[in-house]
Design a protein around this motif. Sequence first.
Motif, short mmCIF file in Angstrom:
data_model
loop_
_atom_site.label_atom_id
_atom_site.label_comp_id
_atom_site.label_asym_id
_atom_site.label_seq_id
_atom_site.Cartn_x
_atom_site.Cartn_y
_atom_site.Cartn_z
N ALA A 1 -7.31 -9.36 -3.03
CA ALA A 1 -8.42 -9.04 -2.12
C ALA A 1 -9.50 -8.36 -2.94
CB ALA A 1 -7.91 -8.15 -0.99
N LYS B 1 0.82 -1.21 0.00
CA LYS B 1 0.00 0.00 0.00
C LYS B 1 0.86 1.27 0.00
CE LYS B 1 -3.92 -2.27 0.09
NZ LYS B 1 -3.60 -3.64 0.47
N THR C 1 3.53 -9.13 -0.05
CA THR C 1 2.92 -7.80 -0.04
C THR C 1 2.80 -7.18 1.35
OG1 THR C 1 0.82 -8.98 -0.08
CG2 THR C 1 1.60 -8.06 -2.17
C1 LIG Z 1 -4.25 -4.83 0.04
C2 LIG Z 1 -3.38 -6.04 0.09
C3 LIG Z 1 -3.31 -6.98 -0.97
C4 LIG Z 1 -4.05 -6.97 -2.26
O1 LIG Z 1 -5.21 -6.34 -2.33
P1 LIG Z 1 -5.95 -5.94 -3.68
O2 LIG Z 1 -7.16 -5.23 -3.17
O3 LIG Z 1 -6.31 -7.18 -4.41
O4 LIG Z 1 -5.03 -5.05 -4.44
C5 LIG Z 1 -2.42 -8.02 -0.84
N1 LIG Z 1 -1.66 -8.16 0.25
C6 LIG Z 1 -1.69 -7.29 1.27
C7 LIG Z 1 -0.79 -7.54 2.43
C8 LIG Z 1 -2.54 -6.20 1.22
O5 LIG Z 1 -2.55 -5.34 2.25
#
Ligand SMILES: *Cc1c(COP(=O)(O)O)cnc(C)c1O
Length: 415
Positions: A237, A110, A375
């Motif tokens: 997500a 993020k 991520t």
């Molecule tokens: C927000 C997030 C994602 C992916 O989210 P998307 O809404 O699909 O872009 C993946 N991993 C982490 C740790 C996140 O915080």
Amino acid sequence: MDYVSGLRCRECGTDFDQAPVHVCDECFGALEVQYDFERISQVLTRDLIESRPRNLWRYRELLPNGGEPQIGLYSGWTPLVRAERLAQHWGVDEVYLKDDSANHPSFSYKDRVVPVAIAKAVEFGMDTVACASTGNLANSVAAHAARAGLTCYIFIPEGLEQGKVIGSTIFAPNAVTVRGNYDAVDRLCSEIADRYPWAFVNINLRPYYIQGAKTFGYEIAEQLGWRFPDHVVVPTAGGTLLPTVARAFAELAQVGLVGGDLPRIHCAQAAGASPIIQALHSDADVIKPVKPDTIAKSIAIGDPGDGYDVLATLQASGGWGESATDVEIVNAIQLLARTEGIFTEPAGGATLAATGKLIDQGRIAPNESIVVSITGNGYKTVDAVAASLPGPHVIDANLADFNNLQQDLHSRQDR
Ligand SMILES: *Cc1c(COP(=O)(O)O)cnc(C)c1O
Ligand SMILES: [Zn+2]
């Protein structure tokens, strides 16, 4: 310098001037930033990019912001780690970890989307930033808002990990827990965004916010020496990151910076919040919303806003997807820590576990290069693994005690 020609509706093609808006007022389609790629390809070279500071603004021609960046000067350019021991564990040749658990300043992917959205909010003259979040986005918005001196509101669901909650409140935003899950938070925030003149980074600033996620893909290609990997596995997500990474690779090809076949993009979800994987595996045209129930709270979204984009990207790139149960997620977090010395949160565990399944299924061949997207950071979610780890050995402060312990450990190793 900016190379943005405006916003365009993805459904009906109507053009709009740049503004803090995200849906078409003709047809409610999503708006998308339009670039003049012809002009970009004339000015943007590998040398120019490599001459710039190691942050996400090194790709500034491909980002929607004007002027000299003031925000996010240390965000992006996270390590791409060659993972030899993990590759050996899986029986494959070439694995890399794109490690956004080390992103500045709030340790998740993020920290790419937020600087782009907040810089845009400042360009629009807005002084209050906000978001609907499963945790990591709130951390990043609150941190960047503090540094930029902006008023901040964050909205999160109940039941988040303490590390994620305090990871926001420490920056002194107006923090609001909404009774319910993320999908309820998101609905409420859409109503608030209609009423208040605020920059909700993932609602009215969404077209710009998404653009920041492209840097995850740009960096992978640059860090591989300006080439594409064969496979990239991405946790999903709401569905922002996955299609945007594919877009990033396509843009690099379009402006002539990278040649060769585009990567196959694969989706990873937590089994307890896997509406996209369920649709994929049942070959359904419709993504049926689910009620999330998983330890992977950062990716616990039951009704993904960009889910259809994810499915289309999987299909177009020749990728697939898998989900991981909570037990598989915890095992994968430990596997990554044990083999590579990286502590990821459950979203990273889900991605790793899904990658292992894709290899076992033969969808990823042993001689093909794989990038696993890490991520988020495990230090925010220690609760997820606490119960499955042995505690440290406890001894008195004398050498004899330690000698006994050491002999015991040593003989256990021999066995
Ligand atoms: C927000 C997030 C994602 C992916 O989210 P998307 O809404 O699909 O872009 C993946 N991993 C982490 C740790 C996140 O915080
Ligand atoms: Zn439209």
